[in-house]
Design an enzyme around this catalytic site. Structure first.
Site, PDB file in Angstrom:
ATOM      1  N   HIS A   1      -9.832  -1.007   7.062  1.00  0.00           N
ATOM      2  CA  HIS A   1      -8.801  -1.206   6.030  1.00  0.00           C
ATOM      3  C   HIS A   1      -9.221  -2.419   5.231  1.00  0.00           C
ATOM      4  O   HIS A   1      -9.180  -3.536   5.737  1.00  0.00           O
ATOM      5  CB  HIS A   1      -7.464  -1.418   6.773  1.00  0.00           C
ATOM      6  CG  HIS A   1      -6.323  -1.840   5.935  1.00  0.00           C
ATOM      7  ND1 HIS A   1      -5.202  -2.435   6.465  1.00  0.00           N
ATOM      8  CD2 HIS A   1      -6.092  -1.760   4.593  1.00  0.00           C
ATOM      9  CE1 HIS A   1      -4.334  -2.696   5.509  1.00  0.00           C
ATOM     10  NE2 HIS A   1      -4.850  -2.301   4.356  1.00  0.00           N
TER      11      HIS A   1
ATOM     12  N   GLY B   1      -1.901  -9.207   4.947  1.00  0.00           N
ATOM     13  CA  GLY B   1      -2.494 -10.543   5.038  1.00  0.00           C
ATOM     14  C   GLY B   1      -2.441 -11.167   6.424  1.00  0.00           C
ATOM     15  O   GLY B   1      -3.314 -11.934   6.785  1.00  0.00           O
ATOM     16  N   PHE B   2      -1.418 -10.811   7.192  1.00  0.00           N
ATOM     17  CA  PHE B   2      -1.246 -11.477   8.478  1.00  0.00           C
ATOM     18  C   PHE B   2      -0.698 -10.514   9.530  1.00  0.00           C
ATOM     19  O   PHE B   2       0.087  -9.612   9.197  1.00  0.00           O
ATOM     20  CB  PHE B   2      -0.262 -12.650   8.348  1.00  0.00           C
ATOM     21  CG  PHE B   2      -0.702 -13.655   7.324  1.00  0.00           C
ATOM     22  CD1 PHE B   2      -1.602 -14.651   7.667  1.00  0.00           C
ATOM     23  CD2 PHE B   2      -0.242 -13.574   6.017  1.00  0.00           C
ATOM     24  CE1 PHE B   2      -2.038 -15.566   6.703  1.00  0.00           C
ATOM     25  CE2 PHE B   2      -0.667 -14.480   5.055  1.00  0.00           C
ATOM     26  CZ  PHE B   2      -1.579 -15.487   5.402  1.00  0.00           C
ATOM     27  N   GLY B   3      -1.079 -10.760  10.769  1.00  0.00           N
ATOM     28  CA  GLY B   3      -0.466 -10.044  11.882  1.00  0.00           C
ATOM     29  C   GLY B   3       0.827 -10.732  12.270  1.00  0.00           C
ATOM     30  O   GLY B   3       1.143 -11.826  11.778  1.00  0.00           O
ATOM     31  N   GLY B   4       1.580 -10.077  13.126  1.00  0.00           N
ATOM     32  CA  GLY B   4       2.770 -10.715  13.711  1.00  0.00           C
ATOM     33  C   GLY B   4       3.982 -10.825  12.810  1.00  0.00           C
ATOM     34  O   GLY B   4       4.894 -11.587  13.103  1.00  0.00           O
TER      35      GLY B   4
ATOM     36  N   ASP C   1       1.281   0.521   9.246  1.00  0.00           N
ATOM     37  CA  ASP C   1       0.571  -0.700   9.615  1.00  0.00           C
ATOM     38  C   ASP C   1       1.456  -1.918   9.401  1.00  0.00           C
ATOM     39  O   ASP C   1       1.810  -2.258   8.273  1.00  0.00           O
ATOM     40  CB  ASP C   1      -0.692  -0.791   8.732  1.00  0.00           C
ATOM     41  CG  ASP C   1      -1.608  -1.936   9.121  1.00  0.00           C
ATOM     42  OD1 ASP C   1      -1.286  -2.670  10.068  1.00  0.00           O
ATOM     43  OD2 ASP C   1      -2.656  -2.083   8.463  1.00  0.00           O
ATOM     44  N   GLY C   2       1.814  -2.551  10.509  1.00  0.00           N
ATOM     45  CA  GLY C   2       2.526  -3.817  10.432  1.00  0.00           C
ATOM     46  C   GLY C   2       3.868  -3.821  11.132  1.00  0.00           C
ATOM     47  O   GLY C   2       4.731  -2.993  10.845  1.00  0.00           O
ATOM     48  N   GLY C   3       4.016  -4.712  12.100  1.00  0.00           N
ATOM     49  CA  GLY C   3       5.308  -4.901  12.749  1.00  0.00           C
ATOM     50  C   GLY C   3       5.731  -3.794  13.701  1.00  0.00           C
ATOM     51  O   GLY C   3       6.918  -3.632  13.973  1.00  0.00           O
TER      52      GLY C   3
ATOM     53  N   ASP D   1      -9.308  -4.962   9.976  1.00  0.00           N
ATOM     54  CA  ASP D   1      -8.710  -5.482   8.745  1.00  0.00           C
ATOM     55  C   ASP D   1      -9.672  -6.447   8.067  1.00  0.00           C
ATOM     56  O   ASP D   1     -10.004  -7.486   8.632  1.00  0.00           O
ATOM     57  CB  ASP D   1      -7.406  -6.218   9.078  1.00  0.00           C
ATOM     58  CG  ASP D   1      -6.312  -5.253   9.495  1.00  0.00           C
ATOM     59  OD1 ASP D   1      -6.010  -4.336   8.717  1.00  0.00           O
ATOM     60  OD2 ASP D   1      -5.771  -5.418  10.605  1.00  0.00           O
TER      61      ASP D   1
ATOM     62  N   MET E   1      -8.666  -5.078   2.421  1.00  0.00           N
ATOM     63  CA  MET E   1      -7.672  -5.723   1.552  1.00  0.00           C
ATOM     64  C   MET E   1      -8.454  -6.663   0.658  1.00  0.00           C
ATOM     65  O   MET E   1      -8.514  -7.878   0.882  1.00  0.00           O
ATOM     66  CB  MET E   1      -6.645  -6.467   2.419  1.00  0.00           C
ATOM     67  CG  MET E   1      -5.682  -5.522   3.106  1.00  0.00           C
ATOM     68  SD  MET E   1      -4.927  -6.268   4.576  1.00  0.00           S
ATOM     69  CE  MET E   1      -6.127  -5.797   5.808  1.00  0.00           C
TER      70      MET E   1
ATOM     71  N   SER F   1      -5.155  -3.185  16.049  1.00  0.00           N
ATOM     72  CA  SER F   1      -5.779  -3.976  14.979  1.00  0.00           C
ATOM     73  C   SER F   1      -6.457  -5.193  15.578  1.00  0.00           C
ATOM     74  O   SER F   1      -5.816  -6.021  16.234  1.00  0.00           O
ATOM     75  CB  SER F   1      -4.719  -4.432  13.981  1.00  0.00           C
ATOM     76  OG  SER F   1      -5.231  -5.518  13.236  1.00  0.00           O
TER      77      SER F   1
ATOM     78  N   GLY G   1      -1.202  -4.613  16.126  1.00  0.00           N
ATOM     79  CA  GLY G   1      -2.047  -5.774  16.385  1.00  0.00           C
ATOM     80  C   GLY G   1      -1.478  -6.616  17.497  1.00  0.00           C
ATOM     81  O   GLY G   1      -1.908  -6.537  18.654  1.00  0.00           O
ATOM     82  N   SER G   2      -0.448  -7.389  17.163  1.00  0.00           N
ATOM     83  CA  SER G   2       0.086  -8.313  18.166  1.00  0.00           C
ATOM     84  C   SER G   2       0.697  -7.585  19.361  1.00  0.00           C
ATOM     85  O   SER G   2       0.632  -8.093  20.484  1.00  0.00           O
ATOM     86  CB  SER G   2       1.101  -9.262  17.535  1.00  0.00           C
ATOM     87  OG  SER G   2       1.913  -8.586  16.614  1.00  0.00           O
TER      88      SER G   2
ATOM     89  N   MET H   1     -10.220  -8.922   4.901  1.00  0.00           N
ATOM     90  CA  MET H   1      -9.427  -9.657   3.898  1.00  0.00           C
ATOM     91  C   MET H   1     -10.324 -10.605   3.113  1.00  0.00           C
ATOM     92  O   MET H   1     -11.181 -11.270   3.703  1.00  0.00           O
ATOM     93  CB  MET H   1      -8.345 -10.468   4.607  1.00  0.00           C
ATOM     94  CG  MET H   1      -7.436  -9.607   5.448  1.00  0.00           C
ATOM     95  SD  MET H   1      -6.210 -10.606   6.249  1.00  0.00           S
ATOM     96  CE  MET H   1      -5.307  -9.343   7.147  1.00  0.00           C
TER      97      MET H   1
ATOM     98  N   MET I   1       1.877   0.464   4.360  1.00  0.00           N
ATOM     99  CA  MET I   1       2.052  -0.891   4.879  1.00  0.00           C
ATOM    100  C   MET I   1       3.538  -1.133   5.139  1.00  0.00           C
ATOM    101  O   MET I   1       4.377  -0.891   4.265  1.00  0.00           O
ATOM    102  CB  MET I   1       1.547  -1.939   3.877  1.00  0.00           C
ATOM    103  CG  MET I   1       0.048  -1.991   3.682  1.00  0.00           C
ATOM    104  SD  MET I   1      -0.922  -2.351   5.163  1.00  0.00           S
ATOM    105  CE  MET I   1      -0.287  -3.943   5.668  1.00  0.00           C
TER     106      MET I   1
ATOM    107  N   HIS J   1      -8.815  -0.260  14.575  1.00  0.00           N
ATOM    108  CA  HIS J   1      -8.441  -0.619  13.204  1.00  0.00           C
ATOM    109  C   HIS J   1      -9.017  -1.998  12.879  1.00  0.00           C
ATOM    110  O   HIS J   1      -8.793  -2.961  13.618  1.00  0.00           O
ATOM    111  CB  HIS J   1      -6.917  -0.628  13.094  1.00  0.00           C
ATOM    112  CG  HIS J   1      -6.393  -0.866  11.717  1.00  0.00           C
ATOM    113  ND1 HIS J   1      -6.260   0.140  10.788  1.00  0.00           N
ATOM    114  CD2 HIS J   1      -5.953  -1.999  11.109  1.00  0.00           C
ATOM    115  CE1 HIS J   1      -5.758  -0.358   9.666  1.00  0.00           C
ATOM    116  NE2 HIS J   1      -5.567  -1.661   9.835  1.00  0.00           N
TER     117      HIS J   1
HETATM  118  C1  DX5 Z   1      -1.913  -6.858   7.999  1.00  0.00           C
HETATM  119  C2  DX5 Z   1      -2.867  -5.929   8.721  1.00  0.00           C
HETATM  120  C3  DX5 Z   1      -2.344  -5.347   9.970  1.00  0.00           C
HETATM  121  C4  DX5 Z   1      -1.923  -6.333  11.010  1.00  0.00           C
HETATM  122  C5  DX5 Z   1      -0.950  -5.683  11.947  1.00  0.00           C
HETATM  123  O1  DX5 Z   1      -2.415  -7.140   6.731  1.00  0.00           O
HETATM  124  O2  DX5 Z   1      -3.241  -4.857   7.873  1.00  0.00           O
HETATM  125  O3  DX5 Z   1      -3.261  -4.401  10.514  1.00  0.00           O
HETATM  126  O4  DX5 Z   1      -2.984  -6.867  11.723  1.00  0.00           O
HETATM  127  O5  DX5 Z   1      -0.536  -6.635  12.862  1.00  0.00           O
HETATM  128  P1  DX5 Z   1       0.856  -6.527  13.624  1.00  0.00           P
HETATM  129  O6  DX5 Z   1       0.832  -5.244  14.392  1.00  0.00           O
HETATM  130  O7  DX5 Z   1       0.844  -7.742  14.484  1.00  0.00           O
HETATM  131  O8  DX5 Z   1       1.924  -6.529  12.580  1.00  0.00           O
HETATM  132 ZN    ZN Z   2      -4.498  -3.013   8.583  1.00  0.00          ZN
END
Ligand code: DX5
Ligand code: ZN
Length: 239
Positions: free
Chosen positions: A79, A155-158, A188-190, A47, A81, A21, A210-211, A49, A150, A45
């Site tokens: 993706h 909304g946020f990475g990490g 997607d996420g974490g 994102d 949002m 991401s 992502g992270s 927003m 999800m 990917h």
């Molecule tokens: C969150 C995004 C994700 C996010 C994943 O709204 O859709 O794609 O960037 O980031 P990590 O892998 O750091 O959770």
């Molecule tokens: Zn995403």
């Protein structure tokens, strides 16, 4: 119109699809940062927003266009949002993205939105939040190329992985087999090296990271490490 190749076959070999991401990339060096993973990652990917549907703002369609120009053959997985997602489909259809995923919770008419994505000759995806039960999608699942589960609130990475998302993955896997469907199950996420094996074992085909990728000192190695963990502890062990 429908794409000739099934989305599930759009990967660089066997095993889990890894889609880094961009949200965690260095914004002042997105191109250089992405160059590092373009050969090892299966998909990119992106994102998007809007600051309404999710409490954050990111990029717009011009970034997707620029990525398409730089990486002609990459599979772009966008993706969005955004609220009233159907109002943005045409805009993103012009960017050159391959996949367009809208939120079930953010579309006024989810079936109409999916039809519109497909008639623009894109792979159609629907995303569900951790608080949404995948069984709400049964009417549209036969039309989908991808379901994005999800595993954090968008909304946020990490953020930390929400384990209940795996119940949605298991439901989608079972439903797909029972109805002979072919959609990709993406999470997607974490996701990171510590949990990817368990996630793949639950039935995921594609992971967004992502992270775990862009936050690593060597992003290409981070993609390889994810694949290694996923394929050894997930797919291979399941045989
Ligand atoms: C969150 C995004 C994700 C996010 C994943 O709204 O859709 O794609 O960037 O980031 P990590 O892998 O750091 O959770
Ligand atoms: Zn995403």
């Amino acid at each position: 119109m429908a794409r000739q190749v099934q989305l599930r076959d759009q990967n660089k070999g066997t095993g889990v699809i890894v889609a880094p991401s961009l949200l965690s990339a260095d914004v002042l060096n997105i191109g250089c940062h992405t160059d590092k993973i373009i050969d090892s990652a299966d998909w990119l990917h992106i994102d998007i927003m809007d600051g309404h549907y999710v409490p954050n703002l990111s990029y717009g369609p011009s970034l997707v266009k620029a990525l398409r120009k730089r990486y002609t053959n990459a599979l772009l997985d966008t993706h969005i949002m955004v609220e009233a997602a159907e109002d943005f489909i045409d805009l993103f259809a012009e960017t050159g993205t391959d996949v367009l995923t809208v939120h079930y919770e953010a579309a006024r008419h989810i079936h109409r939105a999916v039809q519109r994505i497909k008639s623009a000759d894109l792979y159609a995806g629907v995303a569900i939040n951790p608080g949404t039960c995948a069984s709400l999608l049964t009417q549209v699942l036969p039309c989908l190329d991808l379901v994005l589960v999800m595993s954090v609130n968008p909304g946020f990475g990490g953020q930390s992985f929400i384990r209940e998302a795996l119940d949605n993955v298991r439901f989608l896997k079972r439903f797909r087999a029972e109805h002979n469907l072919n959609y990709v199950i993406e999470i997607d996420g974490g996701v990171g090296v510590g949990n990817i094996a368990e996630i793949v074992k639950a039935g995921v085909d594609a992971v967004v990271a992502g992270s775990a990728v862009y936050g690593a000192p060597d992003p290409a190695r981070a993609v390889a490490a994810l694949k290694e963990k996923a394929n050894y502890h997930g797919t291979v062990q399941n045989i």
